[in-house]
Scaffold this active site. Structure first.
Site, PDB file in Angstrom:
ATOM      1  N   ALA A  73       0.843  -1.196   0.000  1.00 22.14           N
ATOM      2  CA  ALA A  73       0.000   0.000   0.000  1.00 22.14           C
ATOM      3  C   ALA A  73       0.873   1.238   0.000  1.00 22.14           C
ATOM      4  O   ALA A  73       1.916   1.274   0.663  1.00 22.14           O
ATOM      5  CB  ALA A  73      -0.920   0.021   1.218  1.00 22.14           C
ATOM      6  N   ASP A  74       0.438   2.240  -0.739  1.00 23.44           N
ATOM      7  CA  ASP A  74       1.093   3.542  -0.689  1.00 23.44           C
ATOM      8  C   ASP A  74       0.375   4.486   0.266  1.00 23.44           C
ATOM      9  O   ASP A  74       0.995   5.389   0.822  1.00 23.44           O
ATOM     10  CB  ASP A  74       1.154   4.145  -2.091  1.00 23.44           C
ATOM     11  CG  ASP A  74       2.214   3.464  -2.932  1.00 23.44           C
ATOM     12  OD1 ASP A  74       3.331   4.004  -3.008  1.00 23.44           O
ATOM     13  OD2 ASP A  74       1.942   2.384  -3.486  1.00 23.44           O
ATOM     14  N   ARG A  75      -0.922   4.282   0.442  1.00 23.94           N
ATOM     15  CA  ARG A  75      -1.667   5.063   1.436  1.00 23.94           C
ATOM     16  C   ARG A  75      -2.962   4.325   1.752  1.00 23.94           C
ATOM     17  O   ARG A  75      -3.663   3.873   0.856  1.00 23.94           O
ATOM     18  CB  ARG A  75      -1.976   6.470   0.915  1.00 23.94           C
ATOM     19  CG  ARG A  75      -2.580   7.395   1.971  1.00 23.94           C
ATOM     20  CD  ARG A  75      -2.874   8.795   1.410  1.00 23.94           C
ATOM     21  NE  ARG A  75      -1.677   9.509   1.015  1.00 23.94           N
ATOM     22  CZ  ARG A  75      -1.328  10.714   1.473  1.00 23.94           C
ATOM     23  NH1 ARG A  75      -2.078  11.322   2.370  1.00 23.94           N
ATOM     24  NH2 ARG A  75      -0.235  11.315   1.038  1.00 23.94           N
TER      25      ARG A  75
END
EC number: 5.3.1.23
Length: 362
Positions: free
Chosen positions: A251-253
């Site tokens: 996940a990036d965010r």
């Protein structure tokens, strides 16, 4: 032995140029913030945890030889450079979280009359270096929690006390190349292997930048894992035919409700996994969870240049004149996510905000 994507000693930073992999392994010197911004923006280093580590260490390298006449001037320098680094790739929240943490430290030290400017700089350098060590420890914890969760689900579904070796699918690159070491989603795979519970790992090519084909496949071959590369368009057929036990992505965010921004293509994999009844896990450190945004609708999605779609290296593969839409990320709704694996445990999206808030208070 895991690949080393970041080489750091105080005053010196090098990163493995991921644009050249798997053909060439070359380390690039990062001599300061400008170099740090460029290698992040150009995706010579990528992966949300690695972006934060390289960004912060580039600042540490820059200020290491410098002398400052006051704590105020040092704090101003740190604030400006940290904000600049955040702008390199804004979707990944880890750099922003790290910048906020370091700026908070700088503000506290500025106000502390018992700390002079030399000590303030030393404390800042220590804090950035601690982030590097913590990321590796957090990744190992993510791997342990994730492997346990997958094996428990598989055993429960089979009505057995213990799960046998499992087949897993991952997307993009979430291993040692995307972190300070060990990996997040690929750390889960690594832990399954260490437990003797990994039958096979499938990785997608991850168009258009081919992080799966170039980077994840490179790591899997290096680790000698039983692995197969598949095209992005094969995922539905794969889940139908190959008895995949779980999907694990990074996940990036992650928003407060569990909506997750990750590499483009993640959303459609989650949809297909839901259809086939395959558990879909997100593996990410707490620094990737942004409780300030209520849902994925508030996540800024970076758009990349057309050339990344129309060319492979110097070779054009698309018709000249065609328009392109090239978002780097998509947002997977929380309703499609089985669990979010963190260094503090595995949480259902509906529990995320309340649970993480309590963890951060302790």
């Amino acid at each position: 032995m895991s690949l080393q994507s970041i080489k750091y000693t105080r005053g010196s930073l090098e990163i493995l140029d991921q644009l050249l992999l798997p053909v060439q392994s070359k380390y690039l010197p990062v001599r300061g913030v400008e170099d740090g911004w460029k290698v992040i923006n150009k995706m010579q280093v990528r992966g949300a945890p690695a972006i934060a580590i390289v960004g912060c260490l580039s600042l540490a390298v820059e200020i290491h030889p410098e002398e400052f006449d006051s704590k105020k001037s040092l704090r101003q320098e740190l604030e400006g450079k940290l904000n600049y680094l955040v702008s390199a790739r804004p979707t990944a929240v880890n750099m922003k979280m790290a910048a906020d943490e370091l700026l908070s430290l700088a503000n506290d030290l500025t106000k502390d009359d018992n700390v002079d400017v030399a000590a303030m700089k030393q404390r800042f350098l220590n804090a950035t270096e601690a982030m590097l060590k913590k990321d590796i420890a957090d990744n190992r914890a993510i791997g342990a929690h994730g492997a346990k969760a997958i094996l428990q689900l598989v055993a429960a579904a089979a009505g057995a006390p213990m799960a046998g070796p499992v087949r897993v699918l991952t997307h993009c690159n979430t291993g040692s190349l995307a972190t300070a070491g060990y990996g997040t989603a690929l750390g889960v795979v690594r832990q399954l292997s260490e437990l003797g519970k990994l039958e096979h790992i499938y990785c997608t090519e991850t168009r258009p930048y081919n992080q799966g084909a170039r980077l994840t496949a490179y790591e899997l071959v290096h680790e000698k894992f039983p692995a197969t590369l598949v095209l992005d368009s094969m995922v539905a057929a794969l889940l139908r035919a190959k008895n995949v036990a779980a999907v694990v992505v990074g996940a990036d965010r992650v928003a407060a409700n569990g909506d997750t921004a990750n590499k483009i293509g993640t959303y459609q994999i989650a949809v297909v996994a839901k259809h086939h009844g395959v558990p879909f896990f997100v593996a990410a450190p707490l620094t990737s969870i942004d409780l300030h945004i209520p849902s994925g609708d508030h996540i800024i999605i970076e758009e990349r240049p057309d050339r990344e779609m129309t060319h492979v290296g110097e070779h054009r593969i698309a018709a000249p004149g065609i328009n392109c839409w090239n978002p780097a990320f998509d947002v997977t709704p929380a309703s499609l996510i089985t669990g979010i694996i963190t260094e503090r445990g595995v949480f259902q999206p509906a529990q995320l905000k309340e649970t993480i808030t309590k963890l951060l208070e302790t």
